[in-house]
Design a protein around this motif. Structure first.
Motif, PDB file in Angstrom:
ATOM      1  N   LEU A  33       0.695  -1.158   0.113  1.00 47.57           N
ATOM      2  CA  LEU A  33      -0.014   0.017  -0.201  1.00 47.57           C
ATOM      3  C   LEU A  33       0.960   1.183   0.022  1.00 47.57           C
ATOM      4  O   LEU A  33       0.472   2.302  -0.723  1.00 47.57           O
ATOM      5  CB  LEU A  33      -1.165   0.016   1.110  1.00 47.57           C
ATOM      6  N   PHE A  34       1.929   1.217   0.712  1.00 48.06           N
ATOM      7  CA  PHE A  34       2.855   2.378   0.743  1.00 48.06           C
ATOM      8  C   PHE A  34       3.605   2.459  -0.614  1.00 48.06           C
ATOM      9  O   PHE A  34       3.491   3.746  -1.067  1.00 48.06           O
ATOM     10  CB  PHE A  34       3.943   2.256   1.899  1.00 48.06           C
TER      11      PHE A  34
ATOM     12  N   VAL B  74       2.094   1.582  -3.673  1.00 51.77           N
ATOM     13  CA  VAL B  74       1.041   2.165  -4.558  1.00 51.77           C
ATOM     14  C   VAL B  74       0.698   3.617  -4.448  1.00 51.77           C
ATOM     15  O   VAL B  74       0.805   4.564  -5.347  1.00 51.77           O
ATOM     16  CB  VAL B  74      -0.182   1.295  -4.275  1.00 51.77           C
ATOM     17  N   ARG B  75       0.916   4.018  -2.953  1.00 50.74           N
ATOM     18  CA  ARG B  75       0.439   5.418  -2.628  1.00 50.74           C
ATOM     19  C   ARG B  75       1.740   6.463  -3.250  1.00 50.74           C
ATOM     20  O   ARG B  75       1.252   7.307  -3.655  1.00 50.74           O
ATOM     21  CB  ARG B  75       0.288   5.695  -1.235  1.00 50.74           C
ATOM     22  N   ARG B  76       2.722   5.947  -3.094  1.00 50.89           N
ATOM     23  CA  ARG B  76       3.987   6.687  -3.446  1.00 50.89           C
ATOM     24  C   ARG B  76       3.849   6.868  -4.990  1.00 50.89           C
ATOM     25  O   ARG B  76       4.092   7.876  -5.532  1.00 50.89           O
ATOM     26  CB  ARG B  76       5.121   6.184  -2.950  1.00 50.89           C
TER      27      ARG B  76
ATOM     28  N   ARG C 259       1.049   6.421  -7.018  1.00 45.40           N
ATOM     29  CA  ARG C 259       0.140   7.568  -7.405  1.00 45.40           C
ATOM     30  C   ARG C 259       0.577   9.131  -7.073  1.00 45.40           C
ATOM     31  O   ARG C 259       0.181   9.991  -8.119  1.00 45.40           O
ATOM     32  CB  ARG C 259      -1.088   7.328  -6.409  1.00 45.40           C
ATOM     33  N   ARG C 260       1.403   9.170  -6.153  1.00 41.76           N
ATOM     34  CA  ARG C 260       1.643  10.485  -6.077  1.00 41.76           C
ATOM     35  C   ARG C 260       2.710  11.208  -7.006  1.00 41.76           C
ATOM     36  O   ARG C 260       2.564  12.225  -7.673  1.00 41.76           O
ATOM     37  CB  ARG C 260       2.573  10.753  -4.615  1.00 41.76           C
TER      38      ARG C 260
ATOM     39  N   ARG D 154       0.585  12.033 -10.058  1.00 35.54           N
ATOM     40  CA  ARG D 154       0.001  13.432 -10.017  1.00 35.54           C
ATOM     41  C   ARG D 154       0.816  14.412 -10.534  1.00 35.54           C
ATOM     42  O   ARG D 154       0.354  15.308 -10.989  1.00 35.54           O
ATOM     43  CB  ARG D 154      -0.804  13.267  -8.675  1.00 35.54           C
TER      44      ARG D 154
END
Length: 446
Positions: A434-435, A437-439, A441-442, A445
């Motif tokens: 999850l960490f 994936v979140r990175r 996505r950032r 963006r």
């Protein structure tokens, strides 16, 4: 359908089927995704669900065990050792591999042959875990003549502390020597003007030092103690006499002789190439000692695959494989770093270390995080290297969760506990994923 208007009624057009951004209808999109969803469900979702359900049942699979299998994760000695080793793996392996990858990427950036170096460092990634395990099983072999690690280690050690040439030497029959503190001591004191004979056996002629020459009987000298230390190996009628220097016998070149009186060394010397030695008048009335250093066994290096070093040794083999992976990703990120920032830092007076620490590393932080997290996920599942490299005598000490899962499920026939370990591993991996994936996505963006 109609609606009232000022001028009467007007027909309302029917609702259109919603389409995706690309113009594809949802039903068509679902049909295209259906094979992938079926495979995903069959190969991922169903096994995970089945493992979760199976983890709550006993060994037979018929009786409900509740959370007993999960309790075993923290009470079983083998699983606790595996968990401890996994923590060591997660802390050290990704950190060291990422650090080496960063160093390699930065140092080879301006080198003409940097591409060739990167190719060599990345090459282990083309080798399977099984092949790498076999390679490092040989590298860590205890015998310095087989294992590369111990060959290098022994070579460095012997450069500074050479072992004895007479590790097997010992007194023979009717010898004037007796064992004492790992060495040998004469049974009676010696006196000035006396020639002493110190015969030893146990060293094959081809194992004697290259400098050894044919032994000779030492001559007596007034006021001094002389003697001969040699390999007394000739036996039999007409071949040689026991305790006497015979033709063809070799001297113990370089052996240390000490004169001991009242427990103190009053004089010492080394045996000459022909086996003779001479001590001063201070040795009068002393007993001669051959110290234990004369008989020290050859140094055979470290027990890399022993209980204390097996986990660091296997981590070393993992780093050998994955440092190239880290280097390639970091080098790709380094290529995207604006050179203007680096040059501006240098113009402002920063040295190369400051540029690296305050500019390069912060700019590479997202890439370093992705590499580290990816390797963390990878090491949580490590199995092949531990299974292949660790010998049976120390496999329990090198145990990890993936290996313990295999052993519980197939060797010990405890599928309930094996399923609990699998679920536990999944729970450990999910936060890291999850960490990551979140990175990612950032980064998208941005």
């Amino acid at each position: 359908m109609t609606s009232a208007t000022a001028g009467g009624t007007a027909p309302v057009p029917p609702a259109r089927t919603r389409k995706s951004v690309t113009g594809t209808r949802r039903t068509v999109a679902v049909l295209f995704l259906l094979p992938a969803l079926v495979l995903l469900g069959a190969l991922v979702v169903y096994p995970i669900g089945y493992s979760v359900v199976r983890s709550f049942y006993d060994q037979s699979g018929d009786g409900f065990a509740g959370i007993d299998n999960y309790k075993s994760l923290f009470t079983d000695d083998g699983i606790r050792t595996a968990l401890k080793n996994n923590i060591i793996w997660v802390v050290f392996a990704p950190t060291v591999a990422t650090a080496l990858g960063l160093i390699f990427a930065v140092l080879t950036e301006r080198v003409r042959w940097g591409t060739a170096f990167k190719l060599v460092v990345f090459m282990p990634m083309a080798i399977s875990m099984l092949a790498a395990g076999i390679i490092f099983r040989l590298v860590y072999d205890q015998d310095p003549h087989k294992g590369v690690a111990n060959a290098v280690w022994v070579g460095v050690h012997d450069t500074f502390a050479q072992s004895s040439a007479f590790p097997k030497a010992h007194p023979g029959r009717q010898s004037p020597l007796e064992p004492r503190s790992g060495g040998f001591l004469t049974k009676n004191p010696v006196h000035a003007g006396q020639s002493v004979t110190l015969p030893l056996v146990g060293v094959a002629p081809d194992q004697m030092p290259d400098s050894a020459k044919k032994a000779v009987q030492a001559r007596t000298e007034p006021g001094k103690v002389t003697g001969t230390a040699w390999q007394d190996f000739t036996r039999g009628k007409g071949v040689g006499k026991l305790g006497q220097v015979d033709a063809g016998e070799l001297g113990y070149a370089g052996m240390r002789i000490e004169a001991v009186k009242d427990g103190k060394v009053v004089d010492s010397t080394k045996v000459r190439d022909d086996g003779t030695f001479t001590l001063s008048d201070m040795a009068d009335g002393a007993r001669l000692r051959l110290p234990a250093s004369n008989f020290k066994e050859p140094y055979n290096g470290l027990d890399w695959l022993g209980p204390s070093l097996v986990t660091p040794a296997i981590i070393g083999s993992y780093i050998w494989m994955w440092a190239g992976f880290a280097m390639v990703l970091i080098a790709a990120g380094l290529a995207g770093v604006p050179r203007e920032l680096l040059e501006a830092a240098r113009v402002d007076g920063a040295n190369e270390w400051q540029v690296f620490r305050r500019v390069t590393v912060p700019l590479l932080a997202p890439v370093l995080a992705v590499v580290t997290v990816t390797l963390m996920i990878n090491v949580l599942k490590v199995f092949d290297l531990v299974f292949i490299i660790a010998p049976g005598s120390s496999q329990d000490d090198a145990n990890v969760l993936a290996l313990e899962l295999y052993r519980k499920g197939f060797s010990e026939d405890q599928p309930g506990i094996a399923s609990a370990i699998a679920v536990f591993l999944l729970l450990l991996v999910i936060p890291v994923m999850l960490f990551n994936v979140r990175r990612l996505r950032r980064e998208v963006r941005r």
